[in-house]
Scaffold this motif. Structure first.
Motif, PDB file in Angstrom:
ATOM      1  N   GLY A 143      -3.865  -4.189   6.615  1.00  0.00           N
ATOM      2  CA  GLY A 143      -2.506  -4.668   6.767  1.00  0.00           C
ATOM      3  C   GLY A 143      -1.751  -4.096   7.947  1.00  0.00           C
ATOM      4  N   GLY A 144      -2.356  -3.153   8.644  1.00  0.00           N
ATOM      5  CA  GLY A 144      -1.697  -2.589   9.811  1.00  0.00           C
ATOM      6  C   GLY A 144      -1.683  -3.552  10.977  1.00  0.00           C
ATOM      7  N   GLY A 145      -0.979  -3.164  12.027  1.00  0.00           N
ATOM      8  CA  GLY A 145      -0.918  -3.997  13.215  1.00  0.00           C
ATOM      9  C   GLY A 145       0.289  -3.645  14.045  1.00  0.00           C
ATOM     10  N   PRO A 146       0.527  -4.411  15.094  1.00  0.00           N
ATOM     11  CA  PRO A 146       1.703  -4.171  15.932  1.00  0.00           C
ATOM     12  C   PRO A 146       2.930  -4.835  15.317  1.00  0.00           C
TER      13      PRO A 146
ATOM     14  N   THR B 165       3.367  -4.734   5.236  1.00  0.00           N
ATOM     15  CA  THR B 165       2.894  -4.278   3.935  1.00  0.00           C
ATOM     16  C   THR B 165       1.429  -3.890   4.051  1.00  0.00           C
ATOM     17  N   LEU B 166       1.136  -2.649   3.759  1.00  0.00           N
ATOM     18  CA  LEU B 166      -0.234  -2.164   3.760  1.00  0.00           C
ATOM     19  C   LEU B 166      -0.819  -2.306   2.363  1.00  0.00           C
ATOM     20  N   SER B 167      -2.105  -2.589   2.322  1.00  0.00           N
ATOM     21  CA  SER B 167      -2.820  -2.674   1.049  1.00  0.00           C
ATOM     22  C   SER B 167      -3.972  -1.692   1.054  1.00  0.00           C
ATOM     23  N   CYS B 168      -4.289  -1.196  -0.106  1.00  0.00           N
ATOM     24  CA  CYS B 168      -5.422  -0.293  -0.270  1.00  0.00           C
ATOM     25  C   CYS B 168      -6.226  -0.808  -1.455  1.00  0.00           C
ATOM     26  N   ALA B 169      -7.367  -1.402  -1.165  1.00  0.00           N
ATOM     27  CA  ALA B 169      -8.214  -1.968  -2.201  1.00  0.00           C
ATOM     28  C   ALA B 169      -9.274  -0.951  -2.603  1.00  0.00           C
ATOM     29  N   ALA B 170      -9.439  -0.766  -3.914  1.00  0.00           N
ATOM     30  CA  ALA B 170     -10.407   0.201  -4.425  1.00  0.00           C
ATOM     31  C   ALA B 170     -11.637  -0.515  -4.969  1.00  0.00           C
TER      32      ALA B 170
ATOM     33  N   TYR C   8      -2.508   4.966   9.128  1.00  0.00           N
ATOM     34  CA  TYR C   8      -2.121   5.165   7.736  1.00  0.00           C
ATOM     35  C   TYR C   8      -3.369   5.165   6.847  1.00  0.00           C
ATOM     36  N   TYR C   9      -3.417   6.174   5.986  1.00  0.00           N
ATOM     37  CA  TYR C   9      -4.545   6.339   5.080  1.00  0.00           C
ATOM     38  C   TYR C   9      -4.072   6.278   3.633  1.00  0.00           C
ATOM     39  N   CYS C  10      -4.865   5.648   2.781  1.00  0.00           N
ATOM     40  CA  CYS C  10      -4.598   5.734   1.352  1.00  0.00           C
ATOM     41  C   CYS C  10      -5.578   6.733   0.746  1.00  0.00           C
ATOM     42  N   ALA C  11      -5.170   7.304  -0.376  1.00  0.00           N
ATOM     43  CA  ALA C  11      -5.974   8.345  -0.999  1.00  0.00           C
ATOM     44  C   ALA C  11      -5.797   8.306  -2.505  1.00  0.00           C
ATOM     45  N   ALA C  12      -6.808   8.800  -3.198  1.00  0.00           N
ATOM     46  CA  ALA C  12      -6.778   8.871  -4.659  1.00  0.00           C
ATOM     47  C   ALA C  12      -7.096  10.288  -5.095  1.00  0.00           C
TER      48      ALA C  12
END
Length: 120
Positions: free
Chosen positions: A7-10, A18-23, A92-96
Motif C-alpha cells: 500500500g505504500g507509494g508516492p 492506507t497500508l495493509s499487512c496481510a498475514a 513502513y514495517y508491520c510486526a507481530a
C-alpha cells in the motif's frame, strides 16, 4: 506467521494512504504494530493494536493523523494515514508479537516493508 506489507507509494503532503499487512497465519494471538525506518536511523514505533482490538497506541508524531485497525478474520492489519507530511517518508514495517510494546525488540515477526514517500 509471515507478514506482507503493501500500500505504500508516492503521495503529496496533505494526502492519504492506507497500508495493509496481510498475514499467512492467524493473528488472533498477536499484538500487531507498525514501525518505520529511514536510512541511518533506528526503526521507529508508529502504532500498535492489542489482539483484543480494545487498545491502540500511537507515537506522538502521528496521533490524530494515523489510525491502526485489524481484521482477524481476514488476517490483516491496516494503517490509515492522513494529512501526511514529508517527515512521514520512510519504509513502513508491520510486526507481530506476544507483548504489546513500542519497542521493536519485543516483536517476533516482521513484514518486508513498504516505502512511503511524501513530497512537499
Amino acid at each position: 506467521v509471515q507478514l506482507q506489507a503493501s500500500g505504500g507509494g508516492p503521495v503529496q503532503a496533505g494526502g492519504s494512504l492506507t497500508l495493509s499487512c496481510a498475514a499467512s497465519g492467524a493473528i488472533n494471538y498477536y499484538n500487531m504494530g507498525w514501525f518505520r525506518q529511514t536510512p541511518g536511523k533506528e526503526r521507529e514505533f508508529v502504532a500498535s493494536i492489542w489482539l483484543s482490538r480494545r487498545f491502540t497506541t500511537y507515537a506522538d508524531s502521528v496521533k490524530g493523523r494515523f489510525a491502526i485497525s485489524r481484521d482477524n478474520l481476514k488476517m490483516t492489519v491496516y494503517l490509515q494515514m492522513s494529512n501526511l507530511k514529508p517527515e512521514d517518508t520512510a519504509v513502513y514495517y508491520c510486526a507481530a508479537g506476544r507483548l504489546s510494546s513500542e519497542s521493536a525488540a519485543m516483536y517476533d515477526y516482521w513484514g518486508q516493508g513498504t516505502q512511503v514517500t511524501v513530497s512537499s
